[in-house]
Design an enzyme around this catalytic site. Structure first.
Site, PDB file in Angstrom:
ATOM      1  N   HIS A  51      -2.825  11.014  -3.938  1.00 53.52           N
ATOM      2  CA  HIS A  51      -1.561  10.761  -4.091  1.00 53.52           C
ATOM      3  C   HIS A  51      -0.832   9.544  -4.718  1.00 53.52           C
ATOM      4  N   GLU A  53       3.159   1.253 -11.083  1.00 55.31           N
ATOM      5  CA  GLU A  53       4.590   1.330 -10.949  1.00 55.31           C
ATOM      6  C   GLU A  53       5.442   2.375 -11.540  1.00 55.31           C
ATOM      7  N   GLY A 111       0.895  -1.177  -0.035  1.00 54.93           N
ATOM      8  CA  GLY A 111      -0.125   0.037   0.014  1.00 54.93           C
ATOM      9  C   GLY A 111       0.922   1.153  -0.047  1.00 54.93           C
ATOM     10  N   CYS A 151      11.586  -0.646  -3.491  1.00 55.48           N
ATOM     11  CA  CYS A 151      10.947  -2.055  -3.911  1.00 55.48           C
ATOM     12  C   CYS A 151      10.273  -1.774  -4.970  1.00 55.48           C
ATOM     13  N   LEU A 152      10.133  -0.501  -5.791  1.00 55.87           N
ATOM     14  CA  LEU A 152       9.509  -0.282  -6.904  1.00 55.87           C
ATOM     15  C   LEU A 152      10.603  -0.684  -7.955  1.00 55.87           C
TER      16      LEU A 152
HETATM   17  P1  TGC Z   1      12.795  12.087  -4.569  1.00 63.86           P
HETATM   18  O1  TGC Z   1      13.087  13.321  -3.986  1.00 63.86           O
HETATM   19  O2  TGC Z   1      13.539  11.721  -5.836  1.00 63.86           O
HETATM   20  O3  TGC Z   1      13.228  10.658  -3.623  1.00 63.86           O
HETATM   21  C1  TGC Z   1      12.928  10.893  -2.240  1.00 63.86           C
HETATM   22  C2  TGC Z   1      14.181   9.877  -1.358  1.00 63.86           C
HETATM   23  O4  TGC Z   1      13.996   8.631  -1.871  1.00 63.86           O
HETATM   24  C3  TGC Z   1      15.336   8.518  -2.407  1.00 63.86           C
HETATM   25  N1  TGC Z   1      15.373   7.686  -3.470  1.00 63.86           N
HETATM   26  C4  TGC Z   1      15.684   6.216  -3.465  1.00 63.86           C
HETATM   27  N2  TGC Z   1      16.316   5.644  -2.507  1.00 63.86           N
HETATM   28  C5  TGC Z   1      16.600   4.216  -2.947  1.00 63.86           C
HETATM   29  N3  TGC Z   1      16.355   3.671  -4.082  1.00 63.86           N
HETATM   30  C6  TGC Z   1      15.949   4.495  -5.087  1.00 63.86           C
HETATM   31  N4  TGC Z   1      15.394   3.875  -6.166  1.00 63.86           N
HETATM   32  C7  TGC Z   1      15.478   5.696  -4.842  1.00 63.86           C
HETATM   33  N5  TGC Z   1      14.729   6.787  -5.536  1.00 63.86           N
HETATM   34  C8  TGC Z   1      14.759   7.905  -4.645  1.00 63.86           C
HETATM   35  C9  TGC Z   1      16.003   9.924  -2.681  1.00 63.86           C
HETATM   36  O5  TGC Z   1      17.409   9.845  -2.776  1.00 63.86           O
HETATM   37  C10 TGC Z   1      15.320  10.517  -1.497  1.00 63.86           C
HETATM   38  O6  TGC Z   1      16.114  10.207  -0.369  1.00 63.86           O
HETATM   39  P2  TGC Z   1      16.399  11.560   0.584  1.00 63.86           P
HETATM   40  O7  TGC Z   1      16.897  11.017   1.612  1.00 63.86           O
HETATM   41  O8  TGC Z   1      16.674  12.875   0.070  1.00 63.86           O
HETATM   42  O9  TGC Z   1      14.875  11.819   1.182  1.00 63.86           O
HETATM   43  O10 TGC Z   1      11.343  11.750  -4.726  1.00 63.86           O
HETATM   44  P3  TGC Z   1       9.887  12.563  -5.239  1.00 63.86           P
HETATM   45  O11 TGC Z   1       8.946  12.905  -4.187  1.00 63.86           O
HETATM   46  O12 TGC Z   1      10.712  13.790  -5.844  1.00 63.86           O
HETATM   47  O13 TGC Z   1       9.656  11.610  -6.238  1.00 63.86           O
HETATM   48  C11 TGC Z   1      10.021  11.018  -7.388  1.00 63.86           C
HETATM   49  C12 TGC Z   1       9.333  10.310  -8.039  1.00 63.86           C
HETATM   50  C13 TGC Z   1       8.217  11.012  -8.691  1.00 63.86           C
HETATM   51  C14 TGC Z   1      10.056   9.771  -9.494  1.00 63.86           C
HETATM   52  C15 TGC Z   1       8.750   9.117  -7.339  1.00 63.86           C
HETATM   53  O14 TGC Z   1       7.888   9.565  -6.443  1.00 63.86           O
HETATM   54  C16 TGC Z   1       7.954   8.229  -8.155  1.00 63.86           C
HETATM   55  O15 TGC Z   1       8.822   7.061  -8.723  1.00 63.86           O
HETATM   56  N6  TGC Z   1       6.407   8.136  -8.212  1.00 63.86           N
HETATM   57  C17 TGC Z   1       5.827   7.247  -8.985  1.00 63.86           C
HETATM   58  C18 TGC Z   1       4.991   6.480  -7.960  1.00 63.86           C
HETATM   59  C19 TGC Z   1       4.778   5.084  -8.225  1.00 63.86           C
HETATM   60  O16 TGC Z   1       5.666   4.379  -8.999  1.00 63.86           O
HETATM   61  N7  TGC Z   1       3.933   4.316  -7.369  1.00 63.86           N
HETATM   62  C20 TGC Z   1       3.816   2.969  -7.542  1.00 63.86           C
HETATM   63  C21 TGC Z   1       2.830   2.435  -6.560  1.00 63.86           C
HETATM   64  S1  TGC Z   1       3.013   0.511  -6.362  1.00 63.86           S
HETATM   65  C22 TGC Z   1       2.253   0.097  -7.811  1.00 63.86           C
HETATM   66  O17 TGC Z   1       1.883   0.755  -8.676  1.00 63.86           O
HETATM   67  C23 TGC Z   1       2.122  -1.559  -7.850  1.00 63.86           C
HETATM   68  S2  TGC Z   1       1.196  -2.096  -9.093  1.00 63.86           S
HETATM   69  C24 TGC Z   1       1.655  -3.690  -8.850  1.00 63.86           C
HETATM   70  C25 TGC Z   1       1.284  -4.656  -9.831  1.00 63.86           C
HETATM   71  O18 TGC Z   1      -0.056  -4.935  -9.673  1.00 63.86           O
HETATM   72  O19 TGC Z   1       2.243  -5.090 -10.313  1.00 63.86           O
HETATM   73  P1  FAD Z   2      -2.006  10.527 -11.074  1.00 60.03           P
HETATM   74  O1  FAD Z   2      -0.694  10.562 -10.559  1.00 60.03           O
HETATM   75  O2  FAD Z   2      -3.065  11.383 -10.824  1.00 60.03           O
HETATM   76  O3  FAD Z   2      -1.433  10.814 -12.679  1.00 60.03           O
HETATM   77  C1  FAD Z   2      -2.594  11.235 -13.628  1.00 60.03           C
HETATM   78  C2  FAD Z   2      -1.697  11.886 -14.929  1.00 60.03           C
HETATM   79  O4  FAD Z   2      -1.107  12.946 -14.626  1.00 60.03           O
HETATM   80  C3  FAD Z   2      -0.622  10.741 -15.346  1.00 60.03           C
HETATM   81  O5  FAD Z   2      -0.739  10.889 -16.857  1.00 60.03           O
HETATM   82  C4  FAD Z   2       0.823  11.135 -15.106  1.00 60.03           C
HETATM   83  O6  FAD Z   2       1.740  10.567 -15.776  1.00 60.03           O
HETATM   84  C5  FAD Z   2       0.534  12.609 -14.897  1.00 60.03           C
HETATM   85  N1  FAD Z   2       1.313  13.224 -13.762  1.00 60.03           N
HETATM   86  C6  FAD Z   2       1.301  13.127 -12.809  1.00 60.03           C
HETATM   87  N2  FAD Z   2       2.424  14.004 -11.936  1.00 60.03           N
HETATM   88  C7  FAD Z   2       2.941  14.594 -13.298  1.00 60.03           C
HETATM   89  C8  FAD Z   2       4.136  15.255 -13.344  1.00 60.03           C
HETATM   90  N3  FAD Z   2       4.626  15.798 -12.164  1.00 60.03           N
HETATM   91  N4  FAD Z   2       4.300  15.748 -14.382  1.00 60.03           N
HETATM   92  C9  FAD Z   2       3.638  15.428 -15.644  1.00 60.03           C
HETATM   93  N5  FAD Z   2       2.932  14.404 -15.450  1.00 60.03           N
HETATM   94  C10 FAD Z   2       2.332  14.174 -14.499  1.00 60.03           C
HETATM   95  N6  FAD Z   2      -0.600   1.410  -6.095  1.00 60.03           N
HETATM   96  C11 FAD Z   2       0.089   0.626  -5.017  1.00 60.03           C
HETATM   97  O7  FAD Z   2       0.412   1.433  -4.170  1.00 60.03           O
HETATM   98  N7  FAD Z   2       0.028  -0.747  -4.871  1.00 60.03           N
HETATM   99  C12 FAD Z   2      -0.619  -1.455  -5.870  1.00 60.03           C
HETATM  100  O8  FAD Z   2      -0.737  -2.770  -5.746  1.00 60.03           O
HETATM  101  C13 FAD Z   2      -1.193  -0.887  -6.905  1.00 60.03           C
HETATM  102  N8  FAD Z   2      -1.713  -1.645  -8.055  1.00 60.03           N
HETATM  103  C14 FAD Z   2      -2.447  -1.187  -9.078  1.00 60.03           C
HETATM  104  C15 FAD Z   2      -3.085  -1.832  -9.736  1.00 60.03           C
HETATM  105  C16 FAD Z   2      -3.902  -1.258 -10.803  1.00 60.03           C
HETATM  106  C17 FAD Z   2      -4.692  -2.061 -11.590  1.00 60.03           C
HETATM  107  C18 FAD Z   2      -3.835   0.311 -10.958  1.00 60.03           C
HETATM  108  C19 FAD Z   2      -4.453   0.932 -12.212  1.00 60.03           C
HETATM  109  C20 FAD Z   2      -2.979   1.189 -10.251  1.00 60.03           C
HETATM  110  C21 FAD Z   2      -2.270   0.339  -9.054  1.00 60.03           C
HETATM  111  N9  FAD Z   2      -1.669   1.138  -8.394  1.00 60.03           N
HETATM  112  C22 FAD Z   2      -1.090   0.463  -7.257  1.00 60.03           C
HETATM  113  C23 FAD Z   2      -1.530   2.487  -8.358  1.00 60.03           C
HETATM  114  C24 FAD Z   2      -0.567   3.134  -9.386  1.00 60.03           C
HETATM  115  O9  FAD Z   2       0.793   2.941  -8.943  1.00 60.03           O
HETATM  116  C25 FAD Z   2      -0.979   4.597  -9.665  1.00 60.03           C
HETATM  117  O10 FAD Z   2      -2.061   4.353 -10.420  1.00 60.03           O
HETATM  118  C26 FAD Z   2       0.087   5.270 -10.448  1.00 60.03           C
HETATM  119  O11 FAD Z   2       1.309   5.501  -9.631  1.00 60.03           O
HETATM  120  C27 FAD Z   2      -0.476   6.574 -11.234  1.00 60.03           C
HETATM  121  O12 FAD Z   2      -1.233   7.335  -9.895  1.00 60.03           O
HETATM  122  P2  FAD Z   2      -2.525   7.912 -10.312  1.00 60.03           P
HETATM  123  O13 FAD Z   2      -3.405   7.045 -10.792  1.00 60.03           O
HETATM  124  O14 FAD Z   2      -3.015   8.802  -9.088  1.00 60.03           O
HETATM  125  O15 FAD Z   2      -2.292   9.072 -11.443  1.00 60.03           O
END
Ligand code: TGC
Ligand code: FAD
Length: 402
Positions: free
Chosen positions: A153, A381, A147, A256-257
């Site tokens: 967010h 992701e 989560g 983890c990501l």
């Molecule tokens: P940022 O300021 O860049 O970083 C915050 C802190 O984290 C450190 N850091 C890392 N440390 C270890 N490994 C990494 N890969 C790291 N990347 C960053 C960084 O050095 C910093 O540390 P500190 O000590 O200075 O605080 O963070 P930001 O808030 O500017 O965000 C950057 C951004 C936008 C790239 C990041 O928030 C991001 O990747 N957003 C996307 C969110 C996302 O991918 N969510 C996924 C949710 S899980 C999911 O979708 C599961 S789906 C699963 C499935 O069904 O398969």
């Molecule tokens: P938003 O962040 O609201 O983004 C909406 C649009 O705005 C996107 O096009 C994005 O690229 C764009 N955008 C956002 N910020 C910027 C920026 N700074 N500059 C330019 N463009 C921007 N999450 C978990 O934690 N665990 C899970 O197991 C998990 N499983 C999932 C399973 C499914 C089927 C789906 C659909 C999602 C899952 N997620 C999970 C959530 C997923 O990681 C998020 O949907 C994803 O990170 C995007 O967040 P959001 O949907 O809130 O879109």
């Protein structure tokens, strides 16, 4: 109609051939090939015969959890001491590829369990937490979820509002997570929440804790065979021993990501292979204007471009796997591969759909299911554009997220 159905059946017969135009198998060890073969056989037997129906019915086949455990699909990269496979990252990638040839939703179940639940417990957990949870997660006796995302967010997890207070003998957790794969069926959730000082920590929340609920998200057009839901925390008392002690800050979930995104870069190749394979066979057999449609240049262009893109993605994934094994891969390297390979697979699914004509929209072929699944994969992701911005930051040193 019977003749048409017989033709469609014969087109499905060779579905499990691999796509290996550049002899990438030569780069794999015998162990890699054995692991891939075992998962390929598993998918052929346990997933492919039923997946269309599960997806049509929006049914998550819970029994697959134990079966994944038995075949070693959960935590292949986690050491054997804790029930994992003790395998390298290329093996992990091949496992994700083969599962996603079957279905992205099935791969999601395995990715979340291995990279987003077992990995943080292994990497940031105490020895007690590892021993308590990892073997059961590896065997499929337990299912976990991760989560991070909240209703407000998604791309910006650092803004999360889910929080916990130190109550002396326990933590009190409040907030909500959204879009959580596996959540409705999960026994445990690795939850990222802020403490009173605003620092992000991981907590293991267990089903049955008072105030913890996991409502299911219905009416998805994508990943229909995977269950998705919310995590709701209403004054949940979390025992102190459930806090992951060895890392805090956003970097912990982002690590983890990295692991899960790597798996997706491979998984997407599997979906693309399945679409390409189906399109190639359909094009050879479908007659229009008295010829197989494969004889038309425009169809050949689509097939040639599919093969080219799959081959490039395979080489990218293999090299990234080597870098992961050597500890040289960075978040940006992983972003490039996740972004490229998922977009590649989605484009191939769309082109394959065209080649199948009207048949491409039916459940007789896997195309539309892969295409709809990949619409989630390109968003979760880290969205396609967030990965572009991660690369932009790498190139320029200027973060353009905010
Ligand atoms: P940022 O300021 O860049 O970083 C915050 C802190 O984290 C450190 N850091 C890392 N440390 C270890 N490994 C990494 N890969 C790291 N990347 C960053 C960084 O050095 C910093 O540390 P500190 O000590 O200075 O605080 O963070 P930001 O808030 O500017 O965000 C950057 C951004 C936008 C790239 C990041 O928030 C991001 O990747 N957003 C996307 C969110 C996302 O991918 N969510 C996924 C949710 S899980 C999911 O979708 C599961 S789906 C699963 C499935 O069904 O398969
Ligand atoms: P938003 O962040 O609201 O983004 C909406 C649009 O705005 C996107 O096009 C994005 O690229 C764009 N955008 C956002 N910020 C910027 C920026 N700074 N500059 C330019 N463009 C921007 N999450 C978990 O934690 N665990 C899970 O197991 C998990 N499983 C999932 C399973 C499914 C089927 C789906 C659909 C999602 C899952 N997620 C999970 C959530 C997923 O990681 C998020 O949907 C994803 O990170 C995007 O967040 P959001 O949907 O809130 O879109």
């Amino acid at each position: 109609m019977e003749a048409v159905e017989a033709k469609h059946k014969s087109q499905k017969q060779d579905q499990f051939e691999g796509v290996d135009f550049y002899q990438i198998d030569d780069l794999l060890s015998e162990e890699h090939k054995l692991v891939r073969g075992a998962i390929r056989d598993f998918v052929k037997k346990e997933i492919s015969p039923s997946i269309e129906q599960w997806a049509q019915d929006a049914h998550f086949p819970y029994e697959i959890v134990r079966k994944f455990g038995e075949v070693g699909a959960f935590g292949p990269q986690i050491p054997e001491t804790y029930g994992g496979g003790g395998l390298d990252y290329i093996s992990y990638g091949l496992i994700m590829q083969e599962i996603e040839r079957g279905d992205s939703g099935m791969r999601s179940t395995a990715s979340v369990q291995g990279s987003l639940v077992m990995y943080p417990i292994y990497k940031f957990g105490s020895e007690e937490q590892r021993n308590k949870f990892l073997p059961k997660l590896a065997s499929g006796e337990m299912l976990g979820c991760f989560g991070l995302t909240e209703p407000d967010h998604g791309s910006n997890p650092s803004g999360m509002t889910t929080h916990f207070k130190d109550m002396g003998d326990h933590y009190l957790l409040n907030g909500a997570k959204m879009w959580i794969s596996n959540s409705p069926k999960a026994d445990i959730a690795v939850v990222w929440a802020k403490n009173e000082a605003g620092r992000i920590h991981g907590l293991i929340v267990e089903r049955g804790m008072e105030g913890f609920s996991t409502p299911e998200t219905h009416n998805k057009w994508s990943l229909r065979a995977s269950c998705t839901g919310e995590l709701v925390f209403d004054n949940v008392k979390v025992p102190k021993e459930n806090l992951l002690p060895n890392k805090s800050g956003l970097g912990a979930p982002l690590m983890c990501l990295d692991s899960a995104r790597f798996g997706i870069a491979w998984g997407a190749i599997g979906a693309a292979m399945d679409c390409y394979d189906s399109a190639r066979r359909y094009a050879m057999e479908r007659i229009q204007f008295d010829k197989p449609i494969a004889s038309f240049q425009l169809i050949q262009k689509k097939l040639a471009e599919m093969l080219t893109e799959i081959t490039k993605a395979q080489l990218l994934a293999w090299k990234l796997g080597k870098m992961m094994n050597e500890g040289k891969a960075t978040t940006s390297h992983i972003s490039l591969a996740k972004r490229n390979n998922v977009a590649m697979a989605l484009e191939i699914a769309r082109e394959a759909r065209q080649i199948h004509g009207g048949m491409g929209i039916t459940g007789e072929y896997p195309i539309m299911r892969h295409m709809m699944n990949l619409e989630s994969v390109i968003t979760y992701e880290g969205t396609h554009d967030i990965h572009l911005l991660i690369l932009g930051n790498e190139i320029t040193g200027i973060p353009a997220f905010k």
